[in-house]
Design an enzyme around this catalytic site. Sequence first.
Site, PDB file in Angstrom:
ATOM      1  N   TYR A 237       0.847  -1.159  -0.030  1.00 51.39           N
ATOM      2  CA  TYR A 237       0.039   0.046  -0.130  1.00 51.39           C
ATOM      3  C   TYR A 237       0.960   1.240   0.080  1.00 51.39           C
ATOM      4  CZ  TYR A 237      -4.298   2.666   1.219  1.00 51.39           C
ATOM      5  OH  TYR A 237      -5.474   3.467   1.533  1.00 51.39           O
TER       6      TYR A 237
ATOM      7  N   LYS B  55      -1.252  -1.112  -4.275  1.00 55.14           N
ATOM      8  CA  LYS B  55      -2.385  -0.180  -3.981  1.00 55.14           C
ATOM      9  C   LYS B  55      -1.744   1.055  -3.808  1.00 55.14           C
ATOM     10  CE  LYS B  55      -6.419   0.419  -1.105  1.00 55.14           C
ATOM     11  NZ  LYS B  55      -7.111  -0.013   0.056  1.00 55.14           N
TER      12      LYS B  55
END
Length: 317
Positions: free
Chosen positions: A143, A168
């Site tokens: 992330y 992400k």
Amino acid sequence: MTPAPLAVRLSIPGGPLFFPVTAYGPDGSVDLDTYRAHVRRGVEAGAAAVFACCGTGEFHALTPEEYEACVRAAVEAAAGRVPVVAGAGYGTALAVRYARLAEAAGADGLLAMPPYLVVAGQEGLLRHYREVAAATALPVIVYQRDNAVFTPATVVELARTDGVIGLKDGLGDLDLMQRIVSAVRTEVPGDFLYFNGLPTAEQTQLAYRAIGVTLYSSAVFCFAPEIALAFYRALEAGDDTTVNRLLDGFYRPFVELRAQGRGYAVALVKAGVRLRGPAVGEVRPPLHEPSEDHVKQLAEVIERGYALLEKEPEDTK
């Protein structure tokens, strides 16, 4: 765990990616029964995957014991119908511990969130995520946001790392993301996955889709799954009329309301769940509840969103 590899399941989604809120009872403790019901409803409504105990699920507020219990409950509620990905974060040692708890609880994969507090260089970040990936057999999605921002060269190295299957993005720098996508495509041919992880990702998904990022998280799915599904299906079908109608009439007003309070990316979503479904409790500190007026405005925005679903495309011409 679901039978097919996580990367395969995520590369062919049939709906939005669901980030459930974590339910608390009146005494503030985790309410696993309500949490299971919340997850089950999301799966039955058409979610393509469940991302448990991540940002919307208040990962930061959970003890390791609560975390493991919630991941296990999400796995039970999903019942193999869709994959369950669990959040993992903090410093390397704790991130590894959470990763192992998620594996023991039956999760299909991990969303590796930024390290706690420190601003590290690229070499240190790469080492951190490689250690998390090596700690379990679970595939890892990294992330990018806040203090974990990567150069294209670092993402190339992440893509070469065993167990790391995707990135992400919660930063929103489209120039950087285009260079990352290009670099990985050039240096590591394959099926590395990319996700739009900005708050209310639908608002920016047209732009992300243009650079090849088709997967996105949907916090709206928590409290208005029909709206989230309608947007997802319109986007997949190239139905710009419906996409723009929902952006203009629902998503933009919701984002503007969300911007009126710190922490509303979680707290406002949880208020939306309470308005339309189970009693999932309030957010835990340091987050705070939306004001009464903001909750009233949220109810009005949701009502307008559902009204838009009843309109035929010609109504907007």
